[in-house]
Enzyme design. Structure first.
Site, PDB file in Angstrom:
ATOM      1  N   CYS A   1     -17.043 -38.842  38.526  1.00 36.40           N
ATOM      2  CA  CYS A   1     -17.010 -40.268  38.212  1.00 36.40           C
ATOM      3  C   CYS A   1     -15.712 -40.903  38.654  1.00 36.40           C
ATOM      4  O   CYS A   1     -15.595 -42.114  38.715  1.00 36.40           O
ATOM      5  CB  CYS A   1     -17.251 -40.504  36.729  1.00 36.40           C
ATOM      6  SG  CYS A   1     -15.798 -40.392  35.717  1.00 36.40           S
TER       7      CYS A   1
ATOM      8  N   CYS B   1     -11.933 -47.587  31.665  1.00 33.60           N
ATOM      9  CA  CYS B   1     -10.763 -46.701  31.612  1.00 33.60           C
ATOM     10  C   CYS B   1     -10.281 -46.554  30.170  1.00 33.60           C
ATOM     11  O   CYS B   1      -9.891 -45.467  29.747  1.00 33.60           O
ATOM     12  CB  CYS B   1      -9.621 -47.261  32.452  1.00 33.60           C
ATOM     13  SG  CYS B   1     -10.003 -47.310  34.191  1.00 33.60           S
TER      14      CYS B   1
END
Lengths: 315, 409
Positions: free
Chosen positions: A42, A120
């Site tokens: 990812c 994130c």
């Protein structure tokens, strides 16, 4: 398209890169808690470790004294890792308290993050949760007693519908994706892909049964279980019958979804198996969603009326 | 502005000062609309035609009206592909490659939604096409084949001359378009030569060749039917409507003149030397890297390097702080979060697909700039690897976790 990071984000990243004394890079030796989230596939991954000052009688009062991370990821992923470690160390957090940290706390600490980068901060939180569950196990703390439901993404001892892996590339289960869709108010496949990255690698989990589109429908409407099974697919349906069926499905299954979002749909014409329509209200204004809406309408009509139905947006 | 080290010539190029000088009078005193019929305008119209002839000459084009000025290479691409499909409504098939620039790729995907069939040709690990796959994809329904000349991310060059001949052998009616945006000025293209005579359309843009942004050309070979894409007035031999962008056209012609001189001067060999220097030095100084497309024929100015176990955006961020302008094929830089479609198509290992840098050199690149880059990069990479959970600091190589992922894919 470029985006700007806040000064705070840039500074934390730079500190980390230069290994300044404020930075929290590395691993705690013999950690009391260790967690990992993400993958090389990812493009982001965090390993979080921490040690605590032990409270021998009441382990739930252990205080996090040192937190360290290793992060594979972009500028904001590294800054978010710094943020988590800094918040916990400076605030003298107990692991239980650290469980209440949310992505919003991280985003606030960083003075904001671009939307595409929100994942994130989520990733950091996931690594943190994993580390705290590890701590709880090691220290014999029953997190349930502290109001923590034991349904963290890392806990997949028994396979339930919730823990079923939906996005295999990113290792995300159904509950995780559904919760993120709700929390972040993600309404389209595109949003899910860009914000939490589910379905962003091979994309095969988007349209499959029980995949991302189905989860979206489950959260925001269009419940498959309520749908009537397709009527006996008679090859000789007359154009009149087909047009009536299209109308019926539109008003029972499609228009309600659009109206919930402040939009709507106007039928211009139905010629044979072709539906000509215009979008109204909010849907009309949202160019980004148009393709998705068309695709969805067509998919529903094909499932329920006839596999050759074609929809044409003339709006 | 602080110091800038520009190593991103495939993204765009600065305007050459000589090009700027040629354009300025047409921004000031020579402002007439070249379509008007008084002397003041007709002189300007004559200048435009001279410019067209210069460009035609540089590309080996026989009739200068085979060159049409457009607003960008993207417009040229749309014109060639969509125009052809409109011209031949009975045909419904397009062939292109998986590594095209979005100008072609997204146009084809859009047409797919309109019901056209599109074949996306695959590439091998070196980024090369399989000629057989092209041959077997062509049918009687194929209207147009669009294959780029050189890849913007890796610099890999496709043998478009050979491919176009091959295509015409299978089906003489099929039309062949090439997006030559990255190759014009770097590879000598003579459209009248035997090699390129089966190319029907060619697109390119000004800003990659030291002319301004906002101008492109579409070459369409005489005798090839092509419906108008932008409709309106009878400009450009009734092929593309819209008032002519006179200053930019004159600038582009000057840019072509300079390109011709530059190609003859052996500049590309010099760039190839600098590129080789980057590749050998980086390979020497940094372990676990991969030069993408290394085994294929490539443009001499481009290199694309992946670094295992770190993420591209964070490399760029550090480089940017030091004034380096470089692109990444990585997920996080382009607005979309997916790794580069070009690298994915080339099966670049997933351990490094997230961290590719594209370095592209050009006319004004100095050797010192290249040296600066070579000496700055290793520290950045090793710092980021120290932070990475997939890197083993002690042995200085990827750890088990990383290897596990690379095997999966």
């Amino acid at each position: 398209m470029a985006w700007e990071y806040s000064e705070k984000t840039k500074k934390l990243f730079t500190d980390a890169i230069n290994n300044s004394e404020n930075a929290h890079i590395g691993e705690v030796e013999n950690p009391d808690g260790e967690g990992f989230h993400g993958s090389l596939v990812c493009g982001d991954a965090i390993k979080l470790t921490f040690s605590v000052k032990r409270d021998e009688k009441h382990p739930e009062n252990d205080i996090i004294t040192k937190a360290r991370y290793l992060t594979f990821g972009c500028t904001s992923a590294i800054a978010a890792s710094e943020a988590i470690c800094t918040i916990m160390e400076h605030g003298k957090y107990t692991p239980i308290k650290a469980l209440s940290l949310t992505k919003d706390d991280i985003v606030a600490f960083l003075d904001g993050l671009p939307t595409q980068k929100i994942h994130c901060s989520i990733m950091g939180i996931e690594a943190l949760y994993a580390a705290i569950h590890d701590w709880a196990k090691k220290r014999g703390v029953d997190l349930k007693k502290f109001g923590v439901k034991n349904e963290c993404v890392v806990d997949n001892e028994k396979e339930t519908e919730d823990s079923r892996t939906v996005c295999r590339c990113m290792g995300m289960n159904k509950k995780y994706i559904r919760d993120q869709i709700k929390d972040l108010k993600l309404r389209s496949v595109e949003e899910v892909v860009s914000v939490i990255k589910a379905g962003s690698v091979c994309g095969s989990c988007i349209e499959e049964s029980g995949g991302i589109r189905d989860i979206l429908n489950e959260v925001w409407g269009y419940d498959k279980s309520k749908a009537t099974p397709p009527e006996h697919s008679d090859q000789n349906k007359t154009p009149y019958q087909i047009s009536k069926e299209i109308e019926k499905v539109l008003s029972s299954d499609i228009i309600p979804i659009l109206e919930r979002d402040g939009g709507g749909l106007e039928i211009i014409d139905i010629r044979g198996k072709e539906l000509y329509f215009k979008l109204k209200g909010a849907c009309r204004a949202c160019h980004a969603a148009n393709d998705t809406i068309e695709y969805t309408i067509q998919k529903i009509l094909r499932d329920k009326v006839d596999k050759d139905v074609k929809v044409i947006n003339v709006g | 502005m602080s110091k800038i080290t520009y190593l991103d010539y495939n993204a765009t190029t600065p305007i050459d000062p000589n090009v700027l000088d040629v354009m300025l009078p047409y921004f000031k005193e020579k402002y007439a609309n070249p379509s008007s019929k008084y002397r003041f305008a007709m002189d300007i119209s004559a200048d435009v035609e001279k410019a067209r002839a210069v460009i035609a000459n540089c590309l080996g084009v026989e009739h200068s009206d085979e060159i049409v000025f457009t607003g960008s290479a993207t417009e040229s691409v749309n014109h060639a592909i969509r125009g052809t499909l409109k011209t031949y409504p009975e045909k419904n098939h397009i062939i292109t490659t998986v590594v095209e620039h979005p100008a072609v790729l997204d146009t084809c995907k859009d047409l797919e939604r309109d019901g056209y069939k599109v074949t996306f040709l695959k590439v091998n690990n070196n980024g090369e096409l399989d000629e057989n796959e092209l041959k077997t994809s062509i049918t009687e329904h194929t209207a147009i084949i669009s294959i780029m000349h050189a890849n913007n991310e890796t610099g890999v060059v496709f043998p478009i001359g050979k491919l176009s001949k091959l295509a015409k052998k299978v089906n003489p009616e099929v039309l062949f378009h090439t997006d030559a945006t990255q190759s014009v000025g770097k590879i000598n293209i003579d459209l009248n030569s035997d090699e390129y005579k089966d190319i029907d359309f060619l697109s390119m843009s000004g800003h990659k060749v030291y002319a301004p942004k906002g101008i492109g050309i579409l070459f369409s070979r005489k005798g090839t039917r092509l419906r108008k894409f932008i409709t309106g007035g009878h400009h450009e031999f009734n092929k593309r409507a819209g008032t002519l962008n006179v200053p930019l056209i004159l600038g582009l012609a000057k840019a072509f003149e300079l390109l011709k001189e530059e190609l003859a001067s052996g500049k590309q060999d010099k760039l190839a030397k600098l590129r080789t220097k980057i590749e050998t030095e980086i390979t020497k100084r940094i372990p676990y890297i991969n030069i993408n497309g290394l085994k294929a024929q490539r443009l001499s100015n481009t290199t694309n390097i992946s670094f295992d176990c770190i993420e591209g955006e964070s490399i760029l961020f550090q480089l940017d702080k030091m004034g380096f302008c470089i692109s990444s094929g990585s997920a996080c830089t382009s607005g979309s979060l997916e790794p580069s479609h070009v690298l994915r198509a080339m099966h670049v290992p997933i351990t490094s697909a997230h961290s590719s840098l594209r370095i592209s050199l050009g006319r004004f690149t100095k050797e010192e700039e290249v040296d600066d880059f070579i000496s700055s990069l290793p520290t950045i990479i090793s710092r980021l690897r120290e932070i990475s959970p997939f890197w083993d600091k002690k042995t200085n190589k990827p750890n088990d976790k990383a290897i596990q992922y690379s095997c999966q894919n």
